[in-house]
Write an enzyme that holds these catalytic residues in place. Structure first.
Site, PDB file in Angstrom:
ATOM      1  N   ASP A   1      28.952 -58.229 -19.581  1.00  0.00           N
ATOM      2  CA  ASP A   1      29.526 -57.236 -18.677  1.00  0.00           C
ATOM      3  C   ASP A   1      30.663 -56.433 -19.302  1.00  0.00           C
ATOM      4  O   ASP A   1      31.123 -55.463 -18.713  1.00  0.00           O
ATOM      5  CB  ASP A   1      30.054 -57.930 -17.417  1.00  0.00           C
ATOM      6  CG  ASP A   1      28.915 -58.481 -16.584  1.00  0.00           C
ATOM      7  OD1 ASP A   1      27.889 -57.800 -16.495  1.00  0.00           O
ATOM      8  OD2 ASP A   1      29.056 -59.591 -16.033  1.00  0.00           O
TER       9      ASP A   1
ATOM     10  N   HIS B   1      32.482 -67.218 -20.675  1.00  0.00           N
ATOM     11  CA  HIS B   1      31.150 -67.457 -20.122  1.00  0.00           C
ATOM     12  C   HIS B   1      30.959 -68.954 -19.987  1.00  0.00           C
ATOM     13  O   HIS B   1      31.439 -69.715 -20.823  1.00  0.00           O
ATOM     14  CB  HIS B   1      30.069 -66.881 -21.060  1.00  0.00           C
ATOM     15  CG  HIS B   1      28.751 -66.737 -20.403  1.00  0.00           C
ATOM     16  ND1 HIS B   1      27.862 -67.786 -20.291  1.00  0.00           N
ATOM     17  CD2 HIS B   1      28.177 -65.683 -19.778  1.00  0.00           C
ATOM     18  CE1 HIS B   1      26.793 -67.362 -19.643  1.00  0.00           C
ATOM     19  NE2 HIS B   1      26.957 -66.098 -19.311  1.00  0.00           N
TER      20      HIS B   1
END
Ligand code: ACO
Length: 428
Positions: free
Chosen positions: A364, A307
């Site tokens: 996700d 991320h």
């Protein structure tokens, strides 16, 4: 005492004010740097650039903290509802009962889409990706409400646009799915709550009434909460930058939907399931795929890992992982993909490559497994993300407009050819 940073260039020192946020983050304000020194800052991907001061969402990527307007995501996910969180983001505070009822009713008044819009659905190819359909139709809403194009609209007119967006987005999204599977469209049912109405529009069939399951509705509502905002990410920055040109709100949100679609952003949830299925088909050798992800000559990346901001566990991933176990248990679903996901996570988290780069599962990584268990097809995963992110995009747009922020327009350093002489085409 005034806080400032100093930049020295060509023997001259320039003082730049330092701004401190309420969570003690600090930024050096470079607004005057170019006029004083001739320098701009260069920061590809805006990795270290603050685009705005915001009071909506706080996240600490090192510590794995996420808060909406000061409330911890863990608390909101467990105790509140998506409508409460939407009110929190859009109006700035958690609603009392009357406020929540009025917010809900205002949204429910606008769940229908204009009948002329049906023609658009008829015109799309039957296999059209729902994200393409949703992005275009959200933008098309502006053509049905041309008054939304007036940048000097009143607060009431803006709120009407916001209620329309919140009300119509589930209808447009569910109809994009119906288009994909070739089933008849289902109209909204206003006696149902937000998530339940959406599920009903997705799965109700003339031949078989859709039975709402409380656990499924609750899980979906929580997923929407977890996706509701995430400060200045790619799609949110897109919404703010498009809106900064005074493009109307429908078009700004549509731009956000498109930015979200990419596999490096919201499209990762679809990419994760596709990756897990590929690994499963390939025999489930997790080590082999971890090696591929580490190999710089191999384009494969571990989707759902890493991320831009979190250099620790994404707090949303922790909540979703637990919810995933609960939902699968509740629904009695056994999905071998979850075992592959868990082993991938275990191997990656103990591998030096991932440890050194602080690559952890992101939101996700597990969300697709829940969506799949809820019966939502892969092509709809990113639409689900967009549905959740809608109130966040709206509140970020409101903040940008409310602050009178200038049009977004980064600079560049030009590195192309200079002073070339034009040569007529016949002489080239
Ligand atoms: N698999 C393997 N290696 C990775 C991964 C991954 N998923 N993510 C990052 N890396 C490596 C990079 O190759 C790079 O290695 P290097 O330093 O040896 O060159 C290093 O880790 C840093 O990665 P960057 O790409 O520079 O990090 P950035 O902040 O630009 O990208 C991103 C973040 C795009 C999320 C990236 O981690 C990625 O592609 N992840 C997979 C896609 C994904 O899950 N996206 C969803 C993000 S969450 C969201 O948007 C909702």
């Amino acid at each position: 005492m005034e806080d400032f940073a100093e930049v020295t260039y060509n023997g001259k020192t320039f003082k730049l004010p330092v701004t401190t946020g309420t969570e003690n983050e600090k930024a050096m304000d470079i607004a005057t740097l170019r006029s004083a020194s001739g320098l701009i800052t260069l920061d590809s991907g805006f990795k270290n650039t603050g685009a705005t001061k915001s009071s909506i969402t706080f996240l600490d990527g090192e510590k794995g903290i996420l808060k909406y307007r000061g409330y911890a995501i863990e608390d909101l996910a467990e105790k509140s509802s998506f409508m409460e969180v939407s009110h929190l983001l859009i109006h700035g505070h958690l609603p009392n009962k009357t406020e929540l009822e009025s917010f809900n009713n205002n949204i429910k008044k606008h769940t229908l889409v204009h009948e002329d819009m049906r023609k658009f659905f008829d015109a799309y190819p039957s296999k059209a990706h729902p994200m393409g359909v949703v992005a275009s139709l959200v933008c098309s809403l502006s053509t049905f409400y041309p008054e939304s194009q007036n940048p000097n609209r009143s607060k009431e007119e803006t709120m009407l646009t916001i209620y329309r967006l919140m009300g119509k987005m589930p209808t447009i999204s569910a109809w994009a799915y119906k288009n994909l599977v070739g089933h008849p469209r289902v109209y909204p049912t206003n006696k149902l709550d937000y998530a339940a109405n959406f599920l009903n529009m997705m799965f109700d069939l003339p031949s078989q009434k859709y039975e709402l399951n409380a656990a499924v509705v609750k899980a979906l509502d929580m997923l929407l909460i977890l996706h509701a905002d995430h400060e200045q990410n790619c799609s949110t920055s897109t919404v703010r930058i498009v809106g900064s040109s005074q493009a109307n709100l429908y078009s700004s949100i549509s731009a956000g939907v498109v930015a979200l679609w990419g596999p490096l952003h919201g499209g990762a949830n679809q990419a994760v399931i596709e990756m897990l299925e590929k690994i499963q088909k390939d025999g489930g050798n997790v080590e082999k795929w971890i090696q591929k992800a580490k190999d710089k000559n191999d384009p494969f990346r571990l989707m759902g890992f890493g991320h831009r901001v979190y250099k620790n566990f994404d707090p949303r991933a922790k909540i979703i992982k637990k919810a995933c176990d609960d939902v699968l248990k509740e629904l009695g679903v056994q999905d071998p993909l979850i075992d592959i996901a868990k082993s991938l996570e275990e191997v990656a988290l103990s591998d030096d490559y991932f440890k050194e780069r602080n690559l952890y599962p992101n939101v996700d990584f597990y969300s697709g497994i829940i969506y799949k268990a809820l019966g939502i097809p892969t092509e709809m995963f990113t639409v689900m993300f967009a549905l959740g992110r809608l109130p966040g995009w709206i509140s970020q747009w409101q903040e940008m407009i409310g602050n009178n922020e200038p049009i977004g327009r980064p600079r560049q350093i030009y590195i192309g050819d200079i002073d070339k002489k034009y040569v007529p085409i016949e002489k080239r």
